[in-house]
Motif scaffolding. Structure first.
Motif, PDB file in Angstrom:
ATOM      1  N   ASP A 133       1.082  -1.116   0.032  1.00  0.00           N
ATOM      2  CA  ASP A 133       0.076   0.078   0.821  1.00  0.00           C
ATOM      3  C   ASP A 133       0.998   1.159   0.013  1.00  0.00           C
ATOM      4  O   ASP A 133       1.293   1.513   0.672  1.00  0.00           O
ATOM      5  CB  ASP A 133      -1.115   0.172   1.389  1.00  0.00           C
ATOM      6  N   HIS A 134       1.176   1.411  -1.418  1.00  0.00           N
ATOM      7  CA  HIS A 134       2.617   2.949  -1.514  1.00  0.00           C
ATOM      8  C   HIS A 134       2.232   3.970  -1.521  1.00  0.00           C
ATOM      9  O   HIS A 134       0.733   4.364  -1.616  1.00  0.00           O
ATOM     10  CB  HIS A 134       3.231   2.239  -2.524  1.00  0.00           C
ATOM     11  N   GLU A 135       2.564   4.790  -0.670  1.00  0.00           N
ATOM     12  CA  GLU A 135       2.650   6.742  -1.212  1.00  0.00           C
ATOM     13  C   GLU A 135       2.630   6.815  -2.590  1.00  0.00           C
ATOM     14  O   GLU A 135       3.505   6.680  -3.624  1.00  0.00           O
ATOM     15  CB  GLU A 135       2.856   7.415  -0.041  1.00  0.00           C
TER      16      GLU A 135
ATOM     17  N   LEU B 123       5.338   9.071 -10.880  1.00  0.00           N
ATOM     18  CA  LEU B 123       5.996   7.477 -11.400  1.00  0.00           C
ATOM     19  C   LEU B 123       4.154   7.173 -11.190  1.00  0.00           C
ATOM     20  O   LEU B 123       3.282   6.675 -12.414  1.00  0.00           O
ATOM     21  CB  LEU B 123       6.163   6.517 -10.740  1.00  0.00           C
ATOM     22  N   MET B 124       3.931   7.359 -10.141  1.00  0.00           N
ATOM     23  CA  MET B 124       2.490   6.533  -9.942  1.00  0.00           C
ATOM     24  C   MET B 124       1.657   7.521  -8.305  1.00  0.00           C
ATOM     25  O   MET B 124       2.973   7.911  -7.458  1.00  0.00           O
ATOM     26  CB  MET B 124       2.329   4.939  -9.827  1.00  0.00           C
ATOM     27  N   LYS B 125       0.286   7.125  -7.969  1.00  0.00           N
ATOM     28  CA  LYS B 125      -0.411   7.606  -7.530  1.00  0.00           C
ATOM     29  C   LYS B 125      -0.129   6.827  -6.252  1.00  0.00           C
ATOM     30  O   LYS B 125       0.104   6.193  -6.689  1.00  0.00           O
ATOM     31  CB  LYS B 125      -1.192   8.433  -7.194  1.00  0.00           C
ATOM     32  N   ALA B 126      -0.520   7.449  -4.793  1.00  0.00           N
ATOM     33  CA  ALA B 126      -0.653   6.116  -3.627  1.00  0.00           C
ATOM     34  C   ALA B 126      -1.573   5.000  -4.796  1.00  0.00           C
ATOM     35  O   ALA B 126      -2.883   5.277  -4.771  1.00  0.00           O
ATOM     36  CB  ALA B 126      -1.100   7.102  -2.848  1.00  0.00           C
ATOM     37  N   MET B 127      -1.428   4.011  -4.160  1.00  0.00           N
ATOM     38  CA  MET B 127      -2.471   2.898  -4.232  1.00  0.00           C
ATOM     39  C   MET B 127      -1.753   1.977  -3.602  1.00  0.00           C
ATOM     40  O   MET B 127      -0.584   1.158  -2.863  1.00  0.00           O
ATOM     41  CB  MET B 127      -2.652   2.592  -5.791  1.00  0.00           C
ATOM     42  N   LYS B 128      -2.238   0.705  -3.508  1.00  0.00           N
ATOM     43  CA  LYS B 128      -2.321  -0.694  -3.179  1.00  0.00           C
ATOM     44  C   LYS B 128      -2.278  -1.823  -4.465  1.00  0.00           C
ATOM     45  O   LYS B 128      -3.137  -1.835  -5.212  1.00  0.00           O
ATOM     46  CB  LYS B 128      -3.562  -1.383  -2.169  1.00  0.00           C
ATOM     47  N   MET B 129      -0.835  -2.302  -5.076  1.00  0.00           N
ATOM     48  CA  MET B 129      -0.757  -2.369  -5.603  1.00  0.00           C
ATOM     49  C   MET B 129       0.279  -4.123  -5.395  1.00  0.00           C
ATOM     50  O   MET B 129       1.108  -4.076  -4.739  1.00  0.00           O
ATOM     51  CB  MET B 129      -0.235  -2.245  -7.143  1.00  0.00           C
ATOM     52  N   GLU B 130       0.606  -4.992  -6.367  1.00  0.00           N
ATOM     53  CA  GLU B 130       1.468  -5.921  -6.258  1.00  0.00           C
ATOM     54  C   GLU B 130       2.302  -5.664  -7.520  1.00  0.00           C
ATOM     55  O   GLU B 130       2.340  -5.434  -7.708  1.00  0.00           O
ATOM     56  CB  GLU B 130       0.744  -7.193  -6.437  1.00  0.00           C
ATOM     57  N   PHE B 131       3.983  -6.389  -6.582  1.00  0.00           N
ATOM     58  CA  PHE B 131       5.201  -5.683  -6.690  1.00  0.00           C
ATOM     59  C   PHE B 131       5.754  -7.370  -7.658  1.00  0.00           C
ATOM     60  O   PHE B 131       5.133  -8.153  -6.155  1.00  0.00           O
ATOM     61  CB  PHE B 131       6.286  -4.676  -6.440  1.00  0.00           C
ATOM     62  N   ALA B 132       6.703  -7.763  -8.160  1.00  0.00           N
ATOM     63  CA  ALA B 132       7.380  -8.948  -8.397  1.00  0.00           C
ATOM     64  C   ALA B 132       8.665  -8.212  -7.407  1.00  0.00           C
ATOM     65  O   ALA B 132       9.557  -6.902  -7.982  1.00  0.00           O
ATOM     66  CB  ALA B 132       7.807  -9.252  -9.411  1.00  0.00           C
TER      67      ALA B 132
HETATM   68 CU   LIG Z   1       1.735   1.541  -7.832  1.00  0.00          CU
END
Ligand SMILES: [Cu+2]
Length: 109
Positions: free
Chosen positions: A58-60, A65-74
């Protein structure tokens, strides 16, 4: 004979230590080509899977690059996830190469 066996054990221990050291030193020369960019990321760990080498964050905001969101990363290596658990606040590095993202390091805050 005993000395021979001991020197083999020593060599194996050295090799293991070298692998571990490689894990803990993410500042080595980058092997990526092209225009991969490195971003700082601040996040809370939502879940992680060492076997699959993925982490859900759940990143700020990541400026540029991108807005704050919850996402999966490798993640680049499973050891990036060593010592981390869901709920941990972390800071780390994210490598963006075209449309693909790779987390190269994470550290508990
Ligand atoms: Cu993101």
């Amino acid at each position: 004979m005993n000395t021979f066996i001991r020197s083999i054990i020593f060599a194996v221990a050295l090799a293991a230590a070298a692998v571990t050291a490689g894990c803990q030193n993410p500042t080595g020369p980058s092997t990526s080509k092209g225009d991969a960019k490195l971003y700082d990321v601040t996040a809370t760990v939502v879940s992680l899977d060492k076997a699959k080498k993925v982490v859900t964050l759940d990143h700020e905001d990541i400026p540029g690059l991108m807005k704050a969101m919850k996402m999966e990363f490798a993640v680049e290596d499973a050891c990036v996830l060593d010592g981390l658990a869901a709920g941990d606040k972390v800071t780390g590095k994210l490598k963006a190469d075209g449309g693909s993202y790779l987390v190269t390091s994470l550290k508990k805050q």
